[in-house]
Design a protein around this motif. Sequence first.
Motif, mmCIF file in Angstrom:
data_model
loop_
_atom_site.group_PDB
_atom_site.id
_atom_site.type_symbol
_atom_site.label_atom_id
_atom_site.label_comp_id
_atom_site.label_asym_id
_atom_site.label_seq_id
_atom_site.Cartn_x
_atom_site.Cartn_y
_atom_site.Cartn_z
ATOM 1 N N UNK A 138 0.828 -1.219 0.000
ATOM 2 C CA UNK A 138 0.000 0.000 0.000
ATOM 3 C C UNK A 138 0.854 1.258 0.000
ATOM 4 N N UNK A 139 1.988 1.210 0.704
ATOM 5 C CA UNK A 139 2.808 2.415 0.843
ATOM 6 C C UNK A 139 4.111 2.331 0.047
ATOM 7 N N UNK A 140 4.235 1.283 -0.780
ATOM 8 C CA UNK A 140 5.436 1.105 -1.603
ATOM 9 C C UNK A 140 6.712 1.174 -0.761
ATOM 10 N N UNK A 141 6.735 0.399 0.302
ATOM 11 C CA UNK A 141 7.897 0.346 1.192
ATOM 12 C C UNK A 141 8.693 -0.925 0.890
ATOM 13 N N UNK A 142 10.014 -0.801 0.817
ATOM 14 C CA UNK A 142 10.867 -1.979 0.620
ATOM 15 C C UNK A 142 10.917 -2.769 1.932
ATOM 16 N N UNK A 143 10.790 -4.106 1.863
ATOM 17 C CA UNK A 143 10.781 -4.913 3.090
ATOM 18 C C UNK A 143 12.016 -4.685 3.958
ATOM 19 N N UNK A 144 13.147 -4.390 3.328
ATOM 20 C CA UNK A 144 14.380 -4.181 4.077
ATOM 21 C C UNK A 144 14.349 -2.963 4.991
ATOM 22 N N UNK A 145 13.333 -2.114 4.822
ATOM 23 C CA UNK A 145 13.205 -0.956 5.721
ATOM 24 C C UNK A 145 12.573 -1.327 7.055
ATOM 25 N N UNK A 146 12.050 -2.559 7.152
ATOM 26 C CA UNK A 146 11.406 -2.994 8.398
ATOM 27 C C UNK A 146 12.226 -4.063 9.093
ATOM 28 N N UNK A 147 12.336 -3.925 10.411
ATOM 29 C CA UNK A 147 12.930 -4.966 11.255
ATOM 30 C C UNK A 147 11.868 -5.406 12.249
ATOM 31 N N UNK A 148 11.815 -6.708 12.509
ATOM 32 C CA UNK A 148 10.927 -7.210 13.554
ATOM 33 C C UNK A 148 11.757 -7.561 14.765
ATOM 34 N N UNK A 149 11.412 -6.977 15.913
ATOM 35 C CA UNK A 149 12.078 -7.342 17.165
ATOM 36 C C UNK A 149 11.225 -8.377 17.882
ATOM 37 N N UNK A 150 11.850 -9.496 18.195
ATOM 38 C CA UNK A 150 11.150 -10.536 18.954
ATOM 39 C C UNK A 150 12.024 -10.907 20.135
ATOM 40 N N UNK A 151 11.416 -11.087 21.289
ATOM 41 C CA UNK A 151 12.230 -11.366 22.467
ATOM 42 C C UNK A 151 12.860 -12.745 22.336
ATOM 43 N N UNK A 152 13.923 -12.907 23.103
ATOM 44 C CA UNK A 152 14.647 -14.168 23.064
ATOM 45 C C UNK A 152 13.718 -15.347 23.382
ATOM 46 N N UNK A 153 12.843 -15.158 24.372
ATOM 47 C CA UNK A 153 11.964 -16.278 24.745
ATOM 48 C C UNK A 153 11.000 -16.614 23.608
ATOM 49 N N UNK A 154 10.555 -15.596 22.885
ATOM 50 C CA UNK A 154 9.658 -15.850 21.749
ATOM 51 C C UNK A 154 10.409 -16.576 20.630
ATOM 52 N N UNK A 155 11.632 -16.151 20.384
ATOM 53 C CA UNK A 155 12.430 -16.795 19.340
ATOM 54 C C UNK A 155 12.653 -18.279 19.662
ATOM 55 N N UNK A 156 12.673 -18.575 20.965
ATOM 56 C CA UNK A 156 12.905 -19.953 21.395
ATOM 57 C C UNK A 156 11.625 -20.776 21.444
#
Length: 278
Positions: A138-156
């Motif tokens: 919708x906003x013509x944003x490149x995916x590389x402009x976004x980072x997802x932060x997930x906590x260590x416990x979620x990643x595990x």
Amino acid sequence: GGNGFAFFEAHMQAGVREQVELARDLRAALAGEPGGGTLALHYQPKVATEEGDITGVEALLRWQHPQRGAVGPGVFIPVAERFGLIVPLGDWVIAEACRQLAAWRDEGLQMRVAINLSVQQLRQPDALVRRFEEALARHAIAPGQLTCEITESVAMDDASATQRALQRLATLGLALSIDDFGTGYSSLAYLRRLPVSQLKIDRSFVQDLETSADARAIVKAVIELAHALSLQVVAEGVETEGQAAVLRGKRCDKLQGFLFARPMPAEELSRWARDHRG
Ligand code: C2E
Ligand code: CA
Ligand code: CA
Ligand code: CA
């Protein structure tokens, strides 16, 4: 000020009835009803350790409640998770971050935004990926402009849906960052298998850098490990020059914390960014 909710946050053990009320009002806020007050994202810079230039921002959710004033995410995120509102709230964050990236682009500011994801969002990989695709397109944003932060416990989290979600977000081109690193129990071997590009050292270690040899040893080991795995390292919660100096000495890549800037509204961030461009 930016910490207007600190007292409320520290002392409120939101009782059940209070949680029910907050959930009702949060639902109203999401629906754009006046009784719910307003949601907004504030943005806190991550700066390059050596140069001090802005490298991106973390989006942090704010809620201005019509009666209570500013309610902190430490209070309302757990309520949202408990009352089934975290997915719609997370969807709002994704859409708003992309809208803001486009607004900044239109004023000539190229930016990267990191958003925080809750485990419940990751447990619905198809819906989550669709949300990102829609908002990016919708906003013509490149995916590389976004980072997802997930906590260590979620990643595990070993739910297969969570692991599939992480893979699919990475495939889409989003960067993944492990938040609050050091507070969980992830093994190196496991970390290596995740499609992540960044580790954020938890504030609890950063806080103790000047006073604790143990904290310094842990941070040194984490940075060396991360670099050996080709991961970038960000230190969160940097508040003093002394902490920054230790982190510089240990070759931490990026710093984030009140020493540089507090989370701020979008317009303020855009002025800050212009003053701290490489
Ligand atoms: P977090 O992801 O670990 O975010 C960092 C928190 O530390 C933020 O608190 C930030 O304002 C604060 N902070 C930054 N620099 C400093 C510093 O130098 N000193 C100190 N003492 N604090 C610092 P905030 O904004 O209250 O957010 C708290 C937590 O709420 C976040 O922790 C995150 O887990 C959650 N959260 C915030 N926004 C969102 C969101 O959009 N979605 C989800 N799922 N969670 C969110
Ligand atoms: Ca975070
Ligand atoms: Ca964090
Ligand atoms: Ca933290």
